[in-house]
Design a protein around this motif. Structure first.
Motif, short mmCIF file in Angstrom:
data_model
loop_
_atom_site.label_atom_id
_atom_site.label_comp_id
_atom_site.label_asym_id
_atom_site.label_seq_id
_atom_site.Cartn_x
_atom_site.Cartn_y
_atom_site.Cartn_z
N GLN A 229 0.84 -1.19 0.00
CA GLN A 229 0.00 0.00 0.00
C GLN A 229 0.88 1.24 0.00
O GLN A 229 1.99 1.23 0.51
N TYR B 105 -8.56 0.19 -1.47
CA TYR B 105 -8.25 1.42 -0.75
C TYR B 105 -8.64 1.22 0.70
O TYR B 105 -9.47 0.37 1.03
N LEU C 14 -3.86 3.54 -0.92
CA LEU C 14 -4.23 2.75 -2.09
C LEU C 14 -3.29 1.55 -2.11
O LEU C 14 -2.11 1.68 -1.80
#
Length: 190
Positions: A35, A153, A186
């Protein structure tokens, strides 16, 4: 006799479908991904502990910004972060009942984010910056949603406790403060 057999089959089907519903609304056995967010990049793994609890381990690089009387311009730094975070995904059954996706542990969660920032490697735009290691525990509420098969997300917010370590002998110092966990990330799931 036919009616009793039919009732037994009906009870078995109802019981089996309720068990299937319960098992399908469980966190995944293992989730591995990467991420990125506004102030860092992280590699994580979530391991299933129960149907609604996962243990997240995370390694990352987190960024910070500093300014002060000692420096003529604003500075930045990157430090490693080691995180251990139990997560309780509390709404998986509700999402399954509404036919919503729970793959990749998509759901709302409550976590206890425990992070250690060692001063082993510090990347900064200034020479001789003294970064003091810290240890934080932050109760956090958050959500994660899957976008397609691999992307996701995640956002979360929490307030907790941070304690700074004494740089000379890596013991607890007398400095403590409030820690804020506010993140928007994200990610990609492997």
């Amino acid at each position: 006799m036919k009616h009793n057999l039919l009732r037994a089959c009906l009870v078995f089907c109802i019981y089996y479908s309720s068990q299937a519903q319960t098992s399908s609304s469980s966190v995944e056995k293992s989730v591995f991904g990467i991420q990125t967010g506004f102030l860092g990049i992280w590699v994580h793994h979530e391991a299933k502990l129960s149907n609604s609890i996962a243990l997240r381990t995370e390694l990352g690089l987190e960024a910070g910004i500093f300014d002060g009387a000692k420096y003529p311009k604003t500075g930045y730094f990157l430090v490693p972060a080691i995180t251990l975070e139990p997560r309780w995904y509390y709404n998986l059954n509700k999402r399954v009942k509404k036919s919503r996706n729970i793959s990749g542990n998509s759901g709302n969660f409550i976590a206890l984010k425990t992070t250690y920032h060692p001063d082993v490697i510090v990347v900064t735009n200034y020479d001789n910056v003294n970064f003091i290691s810290d240890f934080s525990i932050v109760p956090t509420w958050g959500i994660r949603r899957q976008i397609g098969e691999h992307f996701n997300y995640e956002t979360g917010i929490g307030i907790g406790y941070i304690h700074f370590l004494n740089p000379n002998n890596v013991s607890f110092d007398n400095e403590a403060d409030l820690a804020l966990n506010l993140h928007l990330r994200l990610g990609y799931r492997f």
